[in-house]
Design an enzyme around this catalytic site. Structure first.
Site, short mmCIF file in Angstrom:
data_model
loop_
_atom_site.label_atom_id
_atom_site.label_comp_id
_atom_site.label_asym_id
_atom_site.label_seq_id
_atom_site.Cartn_x
_atom_site.Cartn_y
_atom_site.Cartn_z
N HIS A 124 17.90 5.14 -6.83
CA HIS A 124 17.49 5.27 -8.23
C HIS A 124 18.13 6.53 -8.79
CE1 HIS A 124 14.96 5.72 -11.75
NE2 HIS A 124 14.37 4.56 -11.50
N ARG A 167 14.10 6.88 -20.04
CA ARG A 167 15.31 6.50 -20.77
C ARG A 167 15.04 5.36 -21.73
NH1 ARG A 167 18.61 5.10 -16.02
NH2 ARG A 167 16.77 5.58 -14.78
#
Ligand code: FAD
Length: 606
Positions: free
Chosen positions: A236, A256
């Site tokens: 990740h 995000r």
């Protein structure tokens, strides 16, 4: 009379995360006797850590979404080595599984007109992640647990399974021990469902909880089942990197999705520098368009920060390697900048990302509403797992099923965020249903007592070694994690991985001599010695599969073969145990995809 207690179930589920709970609920709904076993306390499985949400094409926020778009996104994210049938079932059934969860009492954030709210996530074309703040996994577990405990499922908590029992080529039961007292028990079962989660603990830097030691992968492999896609590990892109004591803890992609941007030390949004061709026509051309996308403007395209995880992780590594990283070896993730865009930004961030706010405030003394976070890649998810039938989830061993992160197929070379929680629900249900059907229609294979006794004896050898002073299992585990991180990590090469195999053999020899002292009650050293066997098996499967794949695809990146090779898009890599105990690696051709699904993929490329 046997020397150990034996309990009997029709269906035995190993693991009480989302997949295990959902499987147990479904099996018990058919009226069979169900046992559920987990290493931690019920409600504490790794799934509680899931933050961003559960992916399902409910089309509540954008009515252009559908199972077809979700299917195409999942296949593209997995770079087309996914099991297409699983991707199809998943995309079609996820909306019903989420609505069912809602009917069972799950709380979700809501749209203005009261429907389940959905957020943007990497690789998903439209806002698709049903969520409740950044605590969706907790809500999923809470709901399944509340619902499940009233169905008469027997739960055995803080119990570790050490071996699968196979009789006449069929799953017959399991052997394990109570972590609290150290006492062994044998479970005889008509069918066994593995739902043991991931294997991130094979690496030094990981977002996974202590439970993620690849037990189900290793148990299945040792029993003779096949593992598939083990080379595909998801790193990740955004884990915490500072302070060192919290390194690896996840920073959800939801940051995000809510408008957070990645910056290098020069303050530049470097993600705009490298947009893969397959995503060019779906990616924003400038920062303003990217912002509008995160705020729900349907005419805008997604910002490059929401490209797939494998790509974002590699872009971050590139910045760091080029000397443009943050002070502690990562990059900056900035959500505070949205104060320039929203008048209520501070309250908005705290409401949409409450766990992230607290995580950084308490662990790093950073106020994310005011300053950027420092982030870097962390080992997060294993796409590989037990090879299963797409519709039933049964492995190559009759009566042995697998679901959730410990099963392979749906994700191919890379998983899209949010597709795990939906995978747990869709395939947990299917595994439970088919395991129950198997148990009902097949006479139970008897437990072989000698096999069970052998498994117990082998588990106790670390105590014998303790009498003469063998090696501390924690030291061996740390050496393994360090080695996998540096030799079979985010960027791989032939020579480093060959070296890893040599190191693995040495570590295996050390692990065979692992020693613990004291008694069996809550003996952490003993637990670690047992985990170590599983981690070594999983690490070898990862390394051998990664050596076999001489190309780069999804989560698997090779510096010596940096491009994708068409030939490698035609098969999956499978590992299995040979009669002499060594590991065999074979290429298994992908099943042909029906024309209508091919057409969906082509249509969605536009
Ligand atoms: C921080 C974080 C955030 C995430 N956020 C998201 C997200 O927003 N959306 C998403 O889709 N995915 C997310 N993921 C991924 C997702 O959470 C996992 O893939 C998923 O929860 C795995 O569920 P599972 O049911 O397969 O296994 P787990 O939840 O890992 O449960 C495994 C169970 O097996 C038991 N077990 C293991 N070994 C044994 C043994 N030997 N004997 C007995 N019991 C055993 C454990 O005790 C546990 O009960 C996230 C992952 C992390 C780390």
């Amino acid at each position: 009379m046997s020397a150990f207690e034996t309990l009997e179930y029709d269906v035995l589920v190993i693991g009480a995360g989302g997949a295990g709970l959902r499987a147990a609920i479904e099996a018990s709904a058919t009226g069979v006797k169900v046992g559920l076993i987990c290493k931690s306390l019920l409600g504490k499985a790794h799934t509680v850590m899931a933050e961003g949400g559960v992916a399902a094409a409910l089309a509540n926020v954008d009515d252009r979404d559908s199972w077809k778009v979700h299917f195409a996104d999942t296949m593209r994210g997995g770079q087309y080595v996914n099991n297409w049938r699983m991707a199809e079932l998943h995309a079609k059934e996820a909306p019903d599984r989420v609505r069912e969860l809602e009917a069972w009492g799950a709380v979700f954030d809501r749209t203005a007109d009261g429907r389940i709210l959905q957020r943007n996530f990497g690789g998903h074309r439209y806002p698709r992640l049903a969520h409740v703040g950044d605590r969706t996994g907790l809500e999923l577990i809470r709901t399944l647990q509340d619902y499940g405990v009233h169905r008469g499922i027997d739960v055995h908590m803080e119990f570790t399974i050490v071996s699968l029992l196979v009789s006449d080529g069929r799953a017959a039961g399991v052997v394990g021990y109570e972590r609290e007292r150290g006492r062994f028990k044998v479970f005889a079962a008509g069918a066994v469902v593995l739902a043991t989660g991931g294997a991130g603990r094979a690496y030094k830097i990981t977002s996974n909880s202590w439970e993620g030691t690849g037990d189900g992968h290793a148990l299945a492999y040792q029993a003779g089942a096949e593992l598939m896609d083990m080379e595909f590990i998801q790193f990740h892109p955004t884990g915490m990197i500072w302070p060192p004591s919290v390194q690896g803890i996840l920073v959800t992609e939801g940051v995000r999705g809510e408008g957070g941007v990645l910056l290098n030390k020069e303050g530049r949004r470097f993600m705009f520098d490298d947009i893969p061709d397959a995503y060019k026509n779906q990616t924003a051309t400038d920062e303003e368009e990217g912002w509008r996308y995160t705020q729900g403007d349907k005419s805008a395209k997604r910002p490059p920060e929401l490209l797939t995880r494998d790509h974002v992780a590699r872009c971050i590594m590139r910045e760091v390697k080029a000397g443009r990283g943050s002070p502690h070896g990562g990059v900056f993730l900035d959500i505070a900048w949205i104060t320039k865009k929203l008048s209520n930004a501070e309250a908005h961030i705290k409401r949409k990302l409450p766990s992230m706010y607290h995580q950084f405030k308490e662990l790093g003394d950073i106020d994310i509403t005011k300053e950027p976070m420092e982030v870097g890649p962390t080992t997060h998810y294993i796409m590989g797992g037990v090879r299963v039938d797409s519709d039933t989830q049964m492995s190559s061993i009759p009566g042995l099923f697998a679901a959730g992160e410990c099963a392979a197929g749906i994700n191919g070379a890379n998983r899209l965020g949010g597709n795990s929680l939906s995978d747990l629900l869709v395939f947990g249900k299917r595994a439970g249903e088919h395991a129950a059907a198997f148990a009902k229609t097949n006479a139970r294979a008897g437990v072989d007592e000698a096999q069970a006794t052998r498994a117990m004896d082998e588990s106790l050898t670390p105590f014998e070694h303790g009498q003469r002073g063998g090696e501390n299992p924690f030291t061996i585990q740390a050496a393994l994690q360090e080695m996998m991180q540096s030799h079979v990590g985010i960027v791989r090469t032939e020579s480093e991985m060959q070296h890893a195999l040599v190191e693995l053999a040495a570590l295996r020899a050390r692990a065979a001599d692992a020693a613990v002292i004291g008694h069996r009650e809550y003996n952490n050293g003993w637990h670690t010695a047992i985990d170590l066997r599983n981690l070594l098996t999983v690490s070898e499967a990862i390394t051998r599969s990664a050596l076999e794949r001489k190309e780069s695809r999804g989560g698997h990146f090779r510096d010596d073969y940096p491009d994708k090779a068409a030939e490698y898009g035609t098969f999956n890599i499978v590992t299995r145990r040979k009669a002499d105990g060594s590991m065999e690696v074979v290429r298994v051709p992908l099943p042909p995809m029906p024309a209508e699904l091919k057409q969906i993929i082509e249509e969605q490329k536009a």
